[in-house]
Scaffold this motif. Structure first.
Motif, PDB file in Angstrom:
ATOM      1  N   ASP A  13       0.822  -1.212   0.000  1.00  0.00           N
ATOM      2  CA  ASP A  13       0.000   0.000   0.000  1.00  0.00           C
ATOM      3  C   ASP A  13       0.856   1.263   0.000  1.00  0.00           C
ATOM      4  O   ASP A  13       0.396   2.343  -0.382  1.00  0.00           O
ATOM      5  CB  ASP A  13      -0.925   0.023   1.223  1.00  0.00           C
ATOM      6  CG  ASP A  13      -2.020  -1.027   1.139  1.00  0.00           C
ATOM      7  OD1 ASP A  13      -2.271  -1.511   0.024  1.00  0.00           O
ATOM      8  OD2 ASP A  13      -2.597  -1.358   2.190  1.00  0.00           O
ATOM      9  N   LEU A  14       2.106   1.130   0.447  1.00  0.00           N
ATOM     10  CA  LEU A  14       3.006   2.287   0.513  1.00  0.00           C
ATOM     11  C   LEU A  14       3.713   2.539  -0.802  1.00  0.00           C
ATOM     12  O   LEU A  14       3.836   3.684  -1.244  1.00  0.00           O
ATOM     13  CB  LEU A  14       4.055   2.072   1.607  1.00  0.00           C
ATOM     14  CG  LEU A  14       3.596   2.141   3.061  1.00  0.00           C
ATOM     15  CD1 LEU A  14       4.751   1.752   3.968  1.00  0.00           C
ATOM     16  CD2 LEU A  14       3.114   3.546   3.402  1.00  0.00           C
ATOM     17  N   PHE A  15       4.207   1.473  -1.418  1.00  0.00           N
ATOM     18  CA  PHE A  15       4.993   1.651  -2.647  1.00  0.00           C
ATOM     19  C   PHE A  15       4.903   0.391  -3.503  1.00  0.00           C
ATOM     20  O   PHE A  15       5.091  -0.718  -3.003  1.00  0.00           O
ATOM     21  CB  PHE A  15       6.452   2.002  -2.337  1.00  0.00           C
ATOM     22  CG  PHE A  15       7.132   1.120  -1.313  1.00  0.00           C
ATOM     23  CD1 PHE A  15       8.064   0.161  -1.694  1.00  0.00           C
ATOM     24  CD2 PHE A  15       6.851   1.259   0.037  1.00  0.00           C
ATOM     25  CE1 PHE A  15       8.693  -0.637  -0.762  1.00  0.00           C
ATOM     26  CE2 PHE A  15       7.484   0.465   0.993  1.00  0.00           C
ATOM     27  CZ  PHE A  15       8.409  -0.492   0.581  1.00  0.00           C
ATOM     28  N   PRO A  16       4.589   0.535  -4.799  1.00  0.00           N
ATOM     29  CA  PRO A  16       4.388  -0.630  -5.666  1.00  0.00           C
ATOM     30  C   PRO A  16       5.677  -1.390  -5.992  1.00  0.00           C
ATOM     31  O   PRO A  16       5.642  -2.608  -6.141  1.00  0.00           O
ATOM     32  CB  PRO A  16       3.769  -0.031  -6.935  1.00  0.00           C
ATOM     33  CG  PRO A  16       4.121   1.411  -6.906  1.00  0.00           C
ATOM     34  CD  PRO A  16       4.211   1.793  -5.468  1.00  0.00           C
ATOM     35  N   HIS A  17       6.809  -0.686  -6.109  1.00  0.00           N
ATOM     36  CA  HIS A  17       8.073  -1.366  -6.381  1.00  0.00           C
ATOM     37  C   HIS A  17       8.787  -1.661  -5.057  1.00  0.00           C
ATOM     38  O   HIS A  17       8.819  -0.790  -4.175  1.00  0.00           O
ATOM     39  CB  HIS A  17       8.980  -0.495  -7.254  1.00  0.00           C
ATOM     40  CG  HIS A  17       8.421  -0.192  -8.607  1.00  0.00           C
ATOM     41  ND1 HIS A  17       7.868  -1.160  -9.423  1.00  0.00           N
ATOM     42  CD2 HIS A  17       8.334   0.984  -9.306  1.00  0.00           C
ATOM     43  CE1 HIS A  17       7.459  -0.601 -10.555  1.00  0.00           C
ATOM     44  NE2 HIS A  17       7.726   0.689 -10.509  1.00  0.00           N
ATOM     45  N   PRO A  18       9.376  -2.832  -4.908  1.00  0.00           N
ATOM     46  CA  PRO A  18      10.034  -3.187  -3.638  1.00  0.00           C
ATOM     47  C   PRO A  18      11.403  -2.510  -3.496  1.00  0.00           C
ATOM     48  O   PRO A  18      12.423  -3.160  -3.286  1.00  0.00           O
ATOM     49  CB  PRO A  18      10.164  -4.709  -3.729  1.00  0.00           C
ATOM     50  CG  PRO A  18      10.309  -4.975  -5.192  1.00  0.00           C
ATOM     51  CD  PRO A  18       9.428  -3.946  -5.880  1.00  0.00           C
ATOM     52  N   ILE A  19      11.391  -1.195  -3.616  1.00  0.00           N
ATOM     53  CA  ILE A  19      12.630  -0.410  -3.637  1.00  0.00           C
ATOM     54  C   ILE A  19      12.515   0.732  -2.631  1.00  0.00           C
ATOM     55  O   ILE A  19      11.641   1.595  -2.746  1.00  0.00           O
ATOM     56  CB  ILE A  19      12.900   0.155  -5.044  1.00  0.00           C
ATOM     57  CG1 ILE A  19      13.080  -0.984  -6.050  1.00  0.00           C
ATOM     58  CG2 ILE A  19      14.116   1.081  -5.041  1.00  0.00           C
ATOM     59  CD1 ILE A  19      13.036  -0.543  -7.503  1.00  0.00           C
ATOM     60  N   VAL A  20      13.393   0.717  -1.643  1.00  0.00           N
ATOM     61  CA  VAL A  20      13.430   1.755  -0.616  1.00  0.00           C
ATOM     62  C   VAL A  20      14.729   2.531  -0.775  1.00  0.00           C
ATOM     63  O   VAL A  20      15.805   1.943  -0.886  1.00  0.00           O
ATOM     64  CB  VAL A  20      13.358   1.133   0.802  1.00  0.00           C
ATOM     65  CG1 VAL A  20      13.447   2.218   1.874  1.00  0.00           C
ATOM     66  CG2 VAL A  20      12.089   0.305   0.963  1.00  0.00           C
ATOM     67  N   GLN A  21      14.627   3.846  -0.799  1.00  0.00           N
ATOM     68  CA  GLN A  21      15.824   4.699  -0.832  1.00  0.00           C
ATOM     69  C   GLN A  21      16.304   4.882   0.594  1.00  0.00           C
ATOM     70  O   GLN A  21      15.569   5.356   1.450  1.00  0.00           O
ATOM     71  CB  GLN A  21      15.498   6.048  -1.478  1.00  0.00           C
ATOM     72  CG  GLN A  21      16.561   7.118  -1.292  1.00  0.00           C
ATOM     73  CD  GLN A  21      16.014   8.278  -0.494  1.00  0.00           C
ATOM     74  OE1 GLN A  21      14.927   8.785  -0.757  1.00  0.00           O
ATOM     75  NE2 GLN A  21      16.765   8.719   0.515  1.00  0.00           N
ATOM     76  N   ALA A  22      17.528   4.460   0.857  1.00  0.00           N
ATOM     77  CA  ALA A  22      18.054   4.539   2.219  1.00  0.00           C
ATOM     78  C   ALA A  22      18.131   5.986   2.691  1.00  0.00           C
ATOM     79  O   ALA A  22      18.489   6.876   1.918  1.00  0.00           O
ATOM     80  CB  ALA A  22      19.441   3.905   2.281  1.00  0.00           C
ATOM     81  N   PRO A  23      17.817   6.209   3.970  1.00  0.00           N
ATOM     82  CA  PRO A  23      17.992   7.553   4.530  1.00  0.00           C
ATOM     83  C   PRO A  23      19.461   7.779   4.850  1.00  0.00           C
ATOM     84  O   PRO A  23      20.028   7.104   5.706  1.00  0.00           O
ATOM     85  CB  PRO A  23      17.151   7.512   5.804  1.00  0.00           C
ATOM     86  CG  PRO A  23      17.131   6.071   6.194  1.00  0.00           C
ATOM     87  CD  PRO A  23      17.240   5.268   4.930  1.00  0.00           C
ATOM     88  N   MET A  24      20.086   8.703   4.122  1.00  0.00           N
ATOM     89  CA  MET A  24      21.522   8.943   4.272  1.00  0.00           C
ATOM     90  C   MET A  24      21.737  10.314   4.886  1.00  0.00           C
ATOM     91  O   MET A  24      21.520  11.344   4.250  1.00  0.00           O
ATOM     92  CB  MET A  24      22.207   8.816   2.909  1.00  0.00           C
ATOM     93  CG  MET A  24      22.138   7.408   2.333  1.00  0.00           C
ATOM     94  SD  MET A  24      22.594   7.293   0.589  1.00  0.00           S
ATOM     95  CE  MET A  24      21.066   7.852  -0.201  1.00  0.00           C
ATOM     96  N   ALA A  25      22.163  10.312   6.166  1.00  0.00           N
ATOM     97  CA  ALA A  25      22.369  11.562   6.885  1.00  0.00           C
ATOM     98  C   ALA A  25      23.583  12.297   6.338  1.00  0.00           C
ATOM     99  O   ALA A  25      24.424  11.720   5.654  1.00  0.00           O
ATOM    100  CB  ALA A  25      22.551  11.292   8.375  1.00  0.00           C
ATOM    101  N   GLY A  26      23.654  13.583   6.644  1.00  0.00           N
ATOM    102  CA  GLY A  26      24.784  14.372   6.182  1.00  0.00           C
ATOM    103  C   GLY A  26      24.510  15.160   4.920  1.00  0.00           C
ATOM    104  O   GLY A  26      25.431  15.703   4.313  1.00  0.00           O
ATOM    105  N   GLY A  27      23.237  15.191   4.487  1.00  0.00           N
ATOM    106  CA  GLY A  27      22.892  16.036   3.355  1.00  0.00           C
ATOM    107  C   GLY A  27      22.597  15.324   2.056  1.00  0.00           C
ATOM    108  O   GLY A  27      22.236  15.963   1.064  1.00  0.00           O
TER     109      GLY A  27
END
Length: 357
Positions: free
Chosen positions: A7-21
């Motif tokens: 329900d959140l996203f159709p492709h099983p692809i998550v963009q990692a949260p990368m700190a530091g900008g």
């Protein structure tokens, strides 16, 4: 993919949260709009800074997204060891004509204030790194309609994530770029992390909640592999560092495929906690001597890294990268999601055809 995630996203692809900008609103929006799950990184930001980025992201997309928090760390650093490291870095400060940072600044990363903002202004997903949040925290997020993702680097940690009531466990293999999300920072175990495919299989046999696999993934075929091993989706960080919308410094993007930076290594040199980066001068010279002191070392070296970026010196930057960095593709983030999804579909077709013969 698990129904919790479809329900959140159709492709099983998550963009990692990368700190530091790196994980700027433009990147997260492009990934979410393309059918993946974009993420903002709240680490090293103020609560208001995080809130402003959330508002900006909501103005760019109507699709679901996530926000990542760093859990506060126990005060285990030896001040004397930090002082010794500061003396060692004095030459760097002189070279870059800057001062070392204050190692005692903002040890908890504003965790409680950020949680308060996220409870008052709920987002679809909140993820946690460096430990497991209290059950009450996860319950409070559920009450406002937010899903909780938590990183684990062992099957034991994954079981702790499930016991806390999290919706998803992010299984992070040792191949991953940036900080290892271990729940306890134990120097004796440095370098003993588990490879992703083995980790996913172990976690799959240990917990019943969905798994998002993270660590060195750069191609759709690798996403197919971790899904075959038991994951519901894959989280990619380094693959998105080179994306057009990424907030990474140009030197960082170029270094991913520059033959001068041939390999990665887990190091405490920049932050005092194990994190995988491209091997450069700073890492080689200071990595062997960096103490186990996070976030003290992070704050100590922050002005050095900022000065190195200003000077255009990649040898002084924290070039976070996973083991698949040489496979980075400089594409718009939305196009990269589409390419990965097409590669995933082709890999699944090939597996299906192969099994039919």
């Amino acid at each position: 993919m698990s129904s919790v995630l479809t329900d959140l996203f159709p492709h099983p692809i998550v963009q990692a949260p990368m700190a530091g900008g790196v994980s700027v609103p433009q990147l997260a929006a492009a990934v979410s709009d393309a059918g993946g799950l974009g993420f903002l990184a709240a680490g090293y930001k103020t609560a208001d800074g995080m809130y402003q980025e959330i508002k900006q992201l909501r103005g760019l997309t109507s699709r679901p997204f996530g926000v990542n928090l760093f859990l506060p760390q126990p005060e285990t650093a030896d001040p004397a060891a930090v002082d010794v490291y500061a003396h060692q870095l004095a030459g760097e400060a002189s070279w870059y004509e800057t001062e070392l940072g204050d190692p005692e600044s903002c040890g908890d990363d504003g965790y409680d204030a950020k949680l308060a903002v996220l409870l008052d202004n709920p987002v679809p997903v909140v993820s946690f790194h460096f430990g497991v949040p209290a059950r009450e925290v996860i319950d409070s997020l559920h009450r406002v309609g937010t899903l909780a993702f938590v990183t684990a680097t062992t099957a034991e940690e994954a079981r702790a994530v499930e016991r806390a009531g999290a919706d998803v466990v992010i299984a992070q293999g040792v191949e991953a770029g940036g900080h290892q999300g271990t729940h306890r920072d134990v120097p004796e175990t440095d370098g003993s992390g588990i490879g992703l495919l083995s980790l996913v299989a172990q976690v799959r046999e240990s917990v019943g909640i969905p798994i998002v696999a993270a660590g060195g993934i750069m191609r759709g075929g690798q996403i197919a592999a971790v899904c075959a091993a038991g994951a519901s989706a894959a989280q990619l960080g380094t693959a998105f560092v080179a994306a057009h919308e990424s907030g990474a410094h140009a030197l960082h993007k170029q270094a991913l495929t520059n033959p001068l930076f041939a390999r990665t290594e887990l190091t405490r040199a920049f932050t005092g906690r194990p994190a995988r980066a491209l091997v450069n001068r700073f890492l080689r010279e200071h990595g062997p001597y960096a103490p186990a002191a996070y976030p003290e070392v992070h704050h100590l070296t922050a002005p050095l890294r900022k000065a190195a970026a200003k000077a255009g010196d990649a040898q002084g930057l924290a070039l976070w990268a996973g083991q698949g960095h040489r496979m980075a593709r400089e594409l718009p983030a939305g196009q990269l999601v589409e390419v990965l999804a097409a590669e995933l579909a082709a890999a699944r077709t090939a597996l299906s055809d192969g099994g039919a013969r």
